[in-house]
Design a protein around this motif. Structure first.
Motif, PDB file in Angstrom:
ATOM      1  N   VAL A 142       0.851  -1.188   0.000  1.00 32.55           N
ATOM      2  CA  VAL A 142       0.000   0.000   0.000  1.00 32.55           C
ATOM      3  C   VAL A 142       0.885   1.236   0.000  1.00 32.55           C
ATOM      4  O   VAL A 142       1.578   1.511   0.988  1.00 32.55           O
ATOM      5  CB  VAL A 142      -0.938   0.021   1.218  1.00 32.55           C
ATOM      6  CG1 VAL A 142      -1.782   1.293   1.208  1.00 32.55           C
ATOM      7  CG2 VAL A 142      -1.837  -1.220   1.219  1.00 32.55           C
ATOM      8  N   GLU A 143       0.868   1.939  -1.124  1.00 32.47           N
ATOM      9  CA  GLU A 143       1.684   3.140  -1.282  1.00 32.47           C
ATOM     10  C   GLU A 143       0.871   4.380  -0.922  1.00 32.47           C
ATOM     11  O   GLU A 143      -0.340   4.421  -1.159  1.00 32.47           O
ATOM     12  CB  GLU A 143       2.182   3.263  -2.712  1.00 32.47           C
ATOM     13  CG  GLU A 143       3.026   2.095  -3.194  1.00 32.47           C
ATOM     14  CD  GLU A 143       2.229   0.990  -3.872  1.00 32.47           C
ATOM     15  OE1 GLU A 143       2.849   0.082  -4.467  1.00 32.47           O
ATOM     16  OE2 GLU A 143       0.977   1.016  -3.815  1.00 32.47           O
ATOM     17  N   SER A 144       1.564   5.385  -0.389  1.00 32.60           N
ATOM     18  CA  SER A 144       0.906   6.651  -0.042  1.00 32.60           C
ATOM     19  C   SER A 144       1.920   7.775  -0.054  1.00 32.60           C
ATOM     20  O   SER A 144       3.132   7.535  -0.141  1.00 32.60           O
ATOM     21  CB  SER A 144       0.249   6.543   1.337  1.00 32.60           C
ATOM     22  OG  SER A 144       1.222   6.314   2.329  1.00 32.60           O
ATOM     23  N   GLY A 145       1.416   8.987   0.032  1.00 29.15           N
ATOM     24  CA  GLY A 145       2.282  10.150   0.159  1.00 29.15           C
ATOM     25  C   GLY A 145       2.441  10.980  -1.098  1.00 29.15           C
ATOM     26  O   GLY A 145       3.096  12.026  -1.070  1.00 29.15           O
ATOM     27  N   LEU A 148       7.289   9.505   0.089  1.00 28.46           N
ATOM     28  CA  LEU A 148       6.384   8.397  -0.165  1.00 28.46           C
ATOM     29  C   LEU A 148       6.590   7.302   0.878  1.00 28.46           C
ATOM     30  O   LEU A 148       7.710   7.102   1.364  1.00 28.46           O
ATOM     31  CB  LEU A 148       6.614   7.810  -1.551  1.00 28.46           C
ATOM     32  CG  LEU A 148       6.575   8.782  -2.722  1.00 28.46           C
ATOM     33  CD1 LEU A 148       6.724   8.013  -4.035  1.00 28.46           C
ATOM     34  CD2 LEU A 148       5.301   9.603  -2.720  1.00 28.46           C
ATOM     35  N   SER A 149       5.514   6.589   1.173  1.00 29.46           N
ATOM     36  CA  SER A 149       5.573   5.454   2.092  1.00 29.46           C
ATOM     37  C   SER A 149       4.956   4.239   1.430  1.00 29.46           C
ATOM     38  O   SER A 149       4.056   4.366   0.585  1.00 29.46           O
ATOM     39  CB  SER A 149       4.807   5.756   3.379  1.00 29.46           C
ATOM     40  OG  SER A 149       5.368   6.833   4.077  1.00 29.46           O
ATOM     41  N   CYS A 150       5.430   3.078   1.829  1.00 26.31           N
ATOM     42  CA  CYS A 150       4.888   1.829   1.308  1.00 26.31           C
ATOM     43  C   CYS A 150       4.817   0.832   2.454  1.00 26.31           C
ATOM     44  O   CYS A 150       5.848   0.454   3.013  1.00 26.31           O
ATOM     45  CB  CYS A 150       5.773   1.288   0.192  1.00 26.31           C
ATOM     46  SG  CYS A 150       5.425  -0.421  -0.261  1.00 26.31           S
ATOM     47  N   GLU A 151       3.602   0.442   2.798  1.00 29.14           N
ATOM     48  CA  GLU A 151       3.410  -0.589   3.812  1.00 29.14           C
ATOM     49  C   GLU A 151       3.306  -1.944   3.116  1.00 29.14           C
ATOM     50  O   GLU A 151       2.506  -2.111   2.193  1.00 29.14           O
ATOM     51  CB  GLU A 151       2.152  -0.303   4.621  1.00 29.14           C
ATOM     52  CG  GLU A 151       2.227   0.984   5.417  1.00 29.14           C
ATOM     53  CD  GLU A 151       0.966   1.251   6.224  1.00 29.14           C
ATOM     54  OE1 GLU A 151       0.720   2.421   6.553  1.00 29.14           O
ATOM     55  OE2 GLU A 151       0.232   0.299   6.499  1.00 29.14           O
ATOM     56  N   THR A 164       7.804  -0.963   6.561  1.00 29.64           N
ATOM     57  CA  THR A 164       7.487   0.211   5.751  1.00 29.64           C
ATOM     58  C   THR A 164       8.719   0.676   4.998  1.00 29.64           C
ATOM     59  O   THR A 164       9.813   0.768   5.562  1.00 29.64           O
ATOM     60  CB  THR A 164       6.937   1.340   6.620  1.00 29.64           C
ATOM     61  OG1 THR A 164       5.765   0.887   7.308  1.00 29.64           O
ATOM     62  CG2 THR A 164       6.559   2.543   5.761  1.00 29.64           C
ATOM     63  N   TYR A 172       5.227   2.986  -7.363  1.00 35.54           N
ATOM     64  CA  TYR A 172       4.892   1.692  -6.778  1.00 35.54           C
ATOM     65  C   TYR A 172       6.092   1.137  -6.014  1.00 35.54           C
ATOM     66  O   TYR A 172       7.238   1.466  -6.315  1.00 35.54           O
ATOM     67  CB  TYR A 172       4.558   0.672  -7.873  1.00 35.54           C
ATOM     68  CG  TYR A 172       3.465   1.055  -8.816  1.00 35.54           C
ATOM     69  CD1 TYR A 172       3.733   1.801  -9.963  1.00 35.54           C
ATOM     70  CD2 TYR A 172       2.152   0.635  -8.597  1.00 35.54           C
ATOM     71  CE1 TYR A 172       2.727   2.132 -10.853  1.00 35.54           C
ATOM     72  CE2 TYR A 172       1.142   0.959  -9.479  1.00 35.54           C
ATOM     73  CZ  TYR A 172       1.441   1.706 -10.606  1.00 35.54           C
ATOM     74  OH  TYR A 172       0.441   2.037 -11.486  1.00 35.54           O
ATOM     75  N   GLN A 207      -1.852  -0.265  -5.739  1.00 31.69           N
ATOM     76  CA  GLN A 207      -2.491   0.795  -6.529  1.00 31.69           C
ATOM     77  C   GLN A 207      -1.528   1.905  -6.891  1.00 31.69           C
ATOM     78  O   GLN A 207      -1.765   2.667  -7.831  1.00 31.69           O
ATOM     79  CB  GLN A 207      -3.662   1.376  -5.740  1.00 31.69           C
ATOM     80  CG  GLN A 207      -4.789   0.389  -5.512  1.00 31.69           C
ATOM     81  CD  GLN A 207      -5.401  -0.084  -6.801  1.00 31.69           C
ATOM     82  OE1 GLN A 207      -5.779   0.707  -7.660  1.00 31.69           O
ATOM     83  NE2 GLN A 207      -5.492  -1.399  -6.975  1.00 31.69           N
ATOM     84  N   THR A 253       0.894   5.384  -5.910  1.00 34.66           N
ATOM     85  CA  THR A 253       0.553   6.724  -5.458  1.00 34.66           C
ATOM     86  C   THR A 253       0.995   7.722  -6.526  1.00 34.66           C
ATOM     87  O   THR A 253       2.111   7.636  -7.042  1.00 34.66           O
ATOM     88  CB  THR A 253       1.169   7.029  -4.087  1.00 34.66           C
ATOM     89  OG1 THR A 253       0.712   8.294  -3.604  1.00 34.66           O
ATOM     90  CG2 THR A 253       2.700   7.008  -4.107  1.00 34.66           C
TER      91      THR A 253
END
Length: 114
Positions: free
Chosen positions: A5-8, A20-23, A77, A94, A106, A108
């Motif tokens: 799960v990417e975010s940021g 960016l972060s990736c869990e 992470t 990704y 998905q 970011t």
């Protein structure tokens, strides 16, 4: 397998920064070299940076000196600090393990305006 799960991501002006972060799963963190990839519009996905379990890093030439990849093994992470962004950095970012069969997340979106 569990997707990362990417975010940021976001919209930023040229010269700006994003983190960016990736869990990801503990399985992926423990087994693979981890990497960030990006896909610009109408282009193929490309490798951006990678980091081993021991913390050794590699970067594509165009981001060397501007991006920093790091990982927190306790939190499973992965991070990507991006500085001095340019419009050429625009794309969906990704994360995944190199050689992993884990499905892609998905991503970011990162958009850099000139």
């Amino acid at each position: 397998q569990v997707q990362p799960v990417e975010s940021g991501g976001g919209l930023v002006q040229a010269g700006g920064s994003l983190r960016l972060s990736c869990e990801a799963s503990g399985y992926m963190f423990g087994r693979y070299v981890l990497a960030w990839y990006r896909q610009a519009p109408r282009k193929q996905r490309e490798w951006v940076a990678s980091i081993t379990k021991s913390g050794s890093t590699n970067y594509r030439d165009s981001v060397q000196g501007r991006f920093t990849i790091s990982r927190d093994n306790a939190k499973n992470t992965l991070y990507l600090q991006m500085n001095y962004l340019s419009p050429e950095d625009t794309g969906v970012y990704y994360c995944n393990g190199i050689g992993s069969s884990t499905p892609w997340g998905q991503g970011t979106q990162v958009t850099v305006s000139s």
